[in-house]
Design a protein around this motif. Structure first.
Motif, short mmCIF file in Angstrom:
data_model
loop_
_atom_site.label_atom_id
_atom_site.label_comp_id
_atom_site.label_asym_id
_atom_site.label_seq_id
_atom_site.Cartn_x
_atom_site.Cartn_y
_atom_site.Cartn_z
N THR A 52 0.55 4.00 -3.03
CA THR A 52 -0.36 5.01 -2.89
C THR A 52 0.14 6.12 -3.51
O THR A 52 1.60 6.36 -3.66
CB THR A 52 -0.79 5.18 -1.32
OG1 THR A 52 -1.79 6.12 -1.19
CG2 THR A 52 0.51 5.58 -0.65
N TYR A 66 0.98 -1.14 -0.11
CA TYR A 66 -0.24 0.04 -0.05
C TYR A 66 0.80 1.23 0.09
O TYR A 66 0.74 2.08 -0.52
CB TYR A 66 -0.80 0.29 0.90
CG TYR A 66 -1.50 1.48 1.43
CD1 TYR A 66 -2.60 1.83 0.47
CD2 TYR A 66 -1.21 2.19 2.36
CE1 TYR A 66 -3.04 3.02 0.74
CE2 TYR A 66 -1.81 3.32 2.39
CZ TYR A 66 -2.91 3.84 1.66
OH TYR A 66 -3.24 5.11 1.66
N CYS A 67 1.93 1.47 0.72
CA CYS A 67 2.78 2.51 1.00
C CYS A 67 3.59 2.74 -0.28
O CYS A 67 3.63 3.94 -0.85
CB CYS A 67 3.87 2.25 1.92
SG CYS A 67 2.90 2.22 3.92
N THR A 90 -0.55 8.97 -2.05
CA THR A 90 -0.11 10.10 -1.01
C THR A 90 1.34 9.89 -0.61
O THR A 90 1.74 8.86 -0.67
CB THR A 90 -0.78 9.90 0.11
OG1 THR A 90 -1.10 8.34 0.43
CG2 THR A 90 -2.39 10.47 0.12
#
Length: 136
Positions: free
Chosen positions: A35, A31-32, A37
């Protein structure tokens, strides 16, 4: 352009099939990494000191966002709900009185179906109205 679209979908399918890992840690890392963001990406990519700073920053701003959502939802839920009901009667020119049976069922036709219900209600009432042994 349909060729490009097909290529894009094939690539997307492969990416989905590869997907994240199976453990929570692998999921988090995936996810990190993927993503858009910047905080979570930096937590993985940077050195140990910067990792910590980015972790706290991400945590801080994520909690700020959730706090704002909470305020927004509470504000929305605190609005008063107003409902009004008005019943009006129109005067009828003719006929002044009509007599009709509003019941859609003929009682004589459904009477046998209601007998079971009557018995059930009688039994229930008997149980309710029985004096409890403690209070006599």
């Amino acid at each position: 352009s349909s060729m490009n679209l097909k290529k894009y979908f094939v690539r997307a399918l492969h990416r989905l099939q590869k997907g994240p890992g199976y453990t929570y840690k692998e999921l988090l890392v995936w996810y990190c990494d993927n993503t858009n963001t910047h905080g979570p990406k930096r937590i993985i990519k940077e050195g140990p000191k910067k990792k910590l700073i980015w972790f706290f920053l991400t945590l801080l701003f994520a909690s700020l966002v959730f706090w704002q959502w909470g305020i927004l939802i509470n504000t929305y839920l605190s609005y008063n709900v107003t409902s009004s009901l008005s019943i009006g009667f129109k005067t009828m020119k003719f006929p002044a009185v009509t007599v009709c049976n509003a019941n859609p069922f003929k009682y004589s036709q459904v009477k046998h179906l209601l007998e079971d219900l009557d018995r059930l209600i009688e039994a229930a009432l008997e149980r309710i109205l029985q004096p409890t042994p403690g209070n006599s």
